[in-house]
Design an enzyme around this catalytic site. Structure first.
Site, short mmCIF file in Angstrom:
data_model
loop_
_atom_site.label_atom_id
_atom_site.label_comp_id
_atom_site.label_asym_id
_atom_site.label_seq_id
_atom_site.Cartn_x
_atom_site.Cartn_y
_atom_site.Cartn_z
N ARG A 102 0.88 -1.18 0.00
CA ARG A 102 0.00 0.00 0.00
C ARG A 102 0.91 1.22 0.00
NH1 ARG A 102 -5.27 1.60 3.52
NH2 ARG A 102 -6.12 0.28 1.90
N HIS A 129 -7.41 0.96 -6.53
CA HIS A 129 -7.66 0.12 -5.35
C HIS A 129 -8.32 -1.18 -5.85
CE1 HIS A 129 -7.93 -0.99 -1.30
NE2 HIS A 129 -8.63 0.00 -0.78
N GLN A 132 -10.16 -3.71 -3.41
CA GLN A 132 -11.43 -3.18 -2.93
C GLN A 132 -12.52 -3.36 -3.99
OE1 GLN A 132 -12.33 -1.54 0.21
NE2 GLN A 132 -14.30 -2.05 -0.71
N ASP A 223 -16.91 7.87 -1.73
CA ASP A 223 -15.66 7.69 -0.97
C ASP A 223 -15.41 8.99 -0.20
OD1 ASP A 223 -13.27 6.67 -0.04
OD2 ASP A 223 -12.20 6.79 -1.94
N CYS A 263 -16.32 2.09 0.56
CA CYS A 263 -15.14 1.28 0.87
C CYS A 263 -14.70 1.42 2.32
CB CYS A 263 -14.00 1.61 -0.08
SG CYS A 263 -13.46 3.32 0.04
N ARG A 291 -13.82 -8.11 1.31
CA ARG A 291 -12.39 -7.88 1.09
C ARG A 291 -11.62 -9.16 1.39
NH1 ARG A 291 -10.08 -2.84 1.38
NH2 ARG A 291 -8.22 -3.97 0.71
N1 CP Z 1 -11.17 0.32 2.29
C1 CP Z 1 -9.92 0.18 2.76
O1 CP Z 1 -8.95 -0.02 2.00
O2 CP Z 1 -9.83 0.23 4.12
P1 CP Z 1 -8.48 0.42 4.95
O3 CP Z 1 -7.91 1.77 4.56
O4 CP Z 1 -8.92 0.39 6.39
O5 CP Z 1 -7.54 -0.68 4.63
#
Ligand code: CP
Length: 308
Positions: A102, A129, A132, A223, A263, A291
């Site tokens: 990430r 992403h 997701q 979002d 998300c 997820r």
């Molecule tokens: N939606 C998502 O990626 O959540 P986090 O940032 O908590 O990993």
């Protein structure tokens, strides 16, 4: 598939096969059917941004698959002191069977993948992403038993989620409508992709009118207005996104019984009202659960070499 870096790299068949595998793994988990496809395998999880869902779902997913995951905080790694991504990739490839990253720039993820001899999975970048959105598509398909022909509406920032939803939605035959302020439109590479799809008959709309985007939608997404790394722009963004909110008026424009997906984390009173969030909390937290299942499918496909 060698890596999962963005949905633009995946074919429709690869996406659908991952969703089918995710459904199977979810069924096996719910029915206590052993599915230890990754016995003895290790996954490194590098986080250069914070996370709740991504970290926990990858760690638990690897555990349920019989492997192990190792959380690697950026703060504790030599890359934080300037070690090139290329050297990190070549080193970690000698120890691990897969790497999840990430990070901020997509280019950093792509560089890691270029130099890694093991599969690399995006845990989110500023551009995309994909994990997701695989979970999102899985959740929509669970409700409607299909994706093709459904209308997906996204309201808000033309960010990584918006980019990946446009690509994932169009690749699986959905109609996609996006409402965002002119300054916060999706990435040009994604808009070029959408234009190409449109020329082949796909339905895609980009507008600044939220009710136009929401009209007759089967599923409505949003979002956070201030994504990670954009905190310095918080005030400007709060002004720009006023009105780009999922509320009862938007849900009235959508089809009766339309789903809402988020998300998470959600900021009630900003991108979504508390009322709409709570009315749709079951499907939003099902999306969060998915997820786990969608990522297990990605892990089995890439680390277990199950043909996808
Ligand atoms: N939606 C998502 O990626 O959540 P986090 O940032 O908590 O990993």
């Amino acid at each position: 598939m060698k890596h999962l870096l963005k949905l633009l790299d995946c074919s429709t068949d690869e996406i659908v096969n991952l969703l089918d595998l995710a459904d199977q793994l979810k069924y096996e988990k719910k029915h206590n059917i052993p599915h230890r496809h990754l016995e003895g395998k290790s996954l490194g999880l590098i986080f250069q941004k914070v996370s709740t869902r991504t970290r926990v779902s990858f760690e638990v997913g690897m555990y349920q698959l019989g492997g192990r995951a190792m959380f690697l905080s950026n703060r504790d790694m030599q890359s934080h002191r300037g070690e090139p991504m290329e050297d990190t990739a070549r080193t970690l490839s000698r120890y691990l069977d897969g790497i999840m990253l990430r990070t901020f720039a997509q280019e950093r993820l792509e560089r890691l993948a270029d130099c890694s001899s093991v599969p690399v999975i995006s845990g989110m970048t500023d551009f995309a992403h994909p994990c997701q959105v695989l979970a999102d598509l899985m959740t929509i398909r669970e409700r409607y038993a299909q994706l093709e022909g459904l209308k997906l509406c996204y309201i808000g920032d033309g960010d990584n989620m918006c980019n990946s939803l446009i690509v994932g939605g169009l690749k699986t035959g959905m109609e996609v409508a996006v409402a965002c302020p002119k300054k916060y439109q999706p990435h040009s590479m994604v808009l070029d992709f959408a234009d190409r799809q449109k020329s082949e008959g796909a339905k895609f709309l980009l507008t600044d009118n939220i009710l136009e985007a929401a009209a007759d939608a089967d599923v409505v997404f949003t979002d956070a207005w201030v994504s990670m790394g954009k905190e310095e722009e918080a005030e400007e963004r709060h002004m720009a996104f006023q009105g780009y909110q999922i509320n009862h008026e938007v849900m009235k424009a959508a089809k009766a019984g339309a789903m809402v997906q988020h998300c998470l984390p959600a900021y009630r009173g900003e991108e979504i009202t508390a009322e709409v969030f709570e009315e749709h909390a079951d499907e939003i937290f099902e999306e969060a659960e998915n997820r786990l299942h969608a990522q297990k499918a990605v892990l089995v496909a890439l680390l277990g070499k199950q043909n996808i």
